[in-house]
Design an enzyme around this catalytic site. Structure first.
Site, PDB file in Angstrom:
ATOM      1  N   SER A   1       1.017  -1.292   0.355  1.00  0.00           N
ATOM      2  CA  SER A   1       0.340  -0.161   0.138  1.00  0.00           C
ATOM      3  C   SER A   1       1.165   1.383  -0.175  1.00  0.00           C
ATOM      4  O   SER A   1       2.270   1.268   0.444  1.00  0.00           O
ATOM      5  CB  SER A   1      -0.316   0.162   1.242  1.00  0.00           C
ATOM      6  OG  SER A   1      -1.777   1.028   1.196  1.00  0.00           O
TER       7      SER A   1
ATOM      8  N   TYR B   1      -2.115  -1.432   9.980  1.00  0.00           N
ATOM      9  CA  TYR B   1      -2.417  -0.988   8.677  1.00  0.00           C
ATOM     10  C   TYR B   1      -0.842  -0.884   8.566  1.00  0.00           C
ATOM     11  O   TYR B   1      -0.295  -1.856   7.516  1.00  0.00           O
ATOM     12  CB  TYR B   1      -3.524  -0.207   8.441  1.00  0.00           C
ATOM     13  CG  TYR B   1      -3.842  -0.788   6.781  1.00  0.00           C
ATOM     14  CD1 TYR B   1      -3.883  -1.693   6.235  1.00  0.00           C
ATOM     15  CD2 TYR B   1      -3.047   0.227   5.885  1.00  0.00           C
ATOM     16  CE1 TYR B   1      -3.903  -2.018   5.075  1.00  0.00           C
ATOM     17  CE2 TYR B   1      -3.637   0.196   4.203  1.00  0.00           C
ATOM     18  CZ  TYR B   1      -4.167  -1.557   4.174  1.00  0.00           C
ATOM     19  OH  TYR B   1      -3.985  -0.707   2.583  1.00  0.00           O
TER      20      TYR B   1
END
Ligand code: NAD
Length: 261
Positions: A143, A156
């Site tokens: 990401s 995350y």
């Protein structure tokens, strides 16, 4: 020979692929002639039907295997059950948004297990198969949050930075073999994961949907556009071609300029 002809009949496992980016990658792979193993943690008839539909459309041996990737044994069993793994795409992921002092420990553990540890287990199980076949591609869906941070996304961000680091280690351990390992770092892509963030964002900032998307979600994405699952599929497919044989241990951002800022 087309760029993709050599990929025909190879087996690709795409984790977390009954929706979103994983499904986009699975569709692109099957369209190029790879036999895809779709996966998620559910075992609904729709999941099997989706795989059958893709198999019929593409005349590939695409199928569905359930595995809950929060469990390391199930992650390894997914690869064993597939029986072959030329391309491994570690895509399954979840998210939770909360300040670090309020972050539920169980959510932290689940995010690390599904977003990071599952990739360790599947890669460990798949590498011997790739070595036996004499060819392999490991593609980890990290990401922009694997390269930069945002507040309230501690687990995350930690997991995605971990994925980027692990990708480099796999690349170095396979550097002299015909195997590559890379991470794709998407910015915002409109998927169920992102859709689920919109109501909270609208409520938190008192905005309508359009404004919340543009001013909050896409605030860090200079293109002001979502990337598409099809674009992610094309990027993953490129990494499988011979043109990408010397690309290993790196990250490819598909983020509309996010990480250029
Ligand atoms: P999504 O919610 O559509 O897909 C997530 C997938 O993971 C689903 O198929 C789900 O079934 C699967 N999954 C969840 N828990 C699982 C478990 N325990 N075992 C097996 N599978 C499980 O979301 P998405 O946006 O397509 O996300 C896919 C990946 O892309 C994730 O790793 C996510 O972090 C990453 N990503 C997404 C974006 C974005 O903007 N959408 C941006 C950057 C990175």
């Amino acid at each position: 020979m087309s760029d993709y002809a050599a990929l025909k009949g190879k087996t690709a496992i795409v984790t977390g692929s009954n929706s979103g980016i994983g499904l986009g990658i699975a569709r692109s792979f099957a369209a190029a002639g790879l036999d895809v193993v779709l996966n998620s943690f559910t075992d609904r008839d729709e999941d099997h039907a989706l795989a059958k539909e893709i198999a019929a459309e593409t005349r590939t041996k695409t199928r569905y295997i359930k595995a809950d990737l929060s469990n390391g044994d199930e992650a390894r069993a997914l690869v064993e059950q597939a029986g072959a793994c030329d391309v491994l795409v570690n895509n399954a992921g979840i998210q939770h948004v909360a300040g670090i002092d309020e972050f539920p420990a169980a959510k932290w553990d689940a995010i690390i297990a599904i977003n990071l540890s599952s990739a360790f287990h599947t890669t460990a199980a798949a590498l011997p198969m790739m070595r036996k076949a004499g060819w392999g591609r490991v593609i980890n869906i990290a990401s922009a949050h694997g390269l930069t941070a945002s507040p309230f996304k501690s687990a995350y961000v930690a997991a995605k930075h971990g994925v980027v680091g692990m990708t480099k280690v796999v690349a170095l351990e396979t550097a002299e073999e015909p195997i590559t390992a890379n991470a794709i770092c998407p910015g915002y892509v409109m998927t169920p994961l992102v859709e689920s963030q919109i109501p909270d964002t609208m409520e938190k900032y008192g905005m309508d949907r359009e404004t919340a998307i543009r001013e909050v979600l896409l605030q860090r994405q200079p293109s002001k556009e979502f990337a598409t699952t099809d674009q992610l599929g094309g990027t993953a497919l490129f990494l499988c071609t011979d043109h990408a044989a010397q690309i290993t241990g790196t990250t490819i951002s598909v983020d509309g300029g996010w990480t250029a800022l």
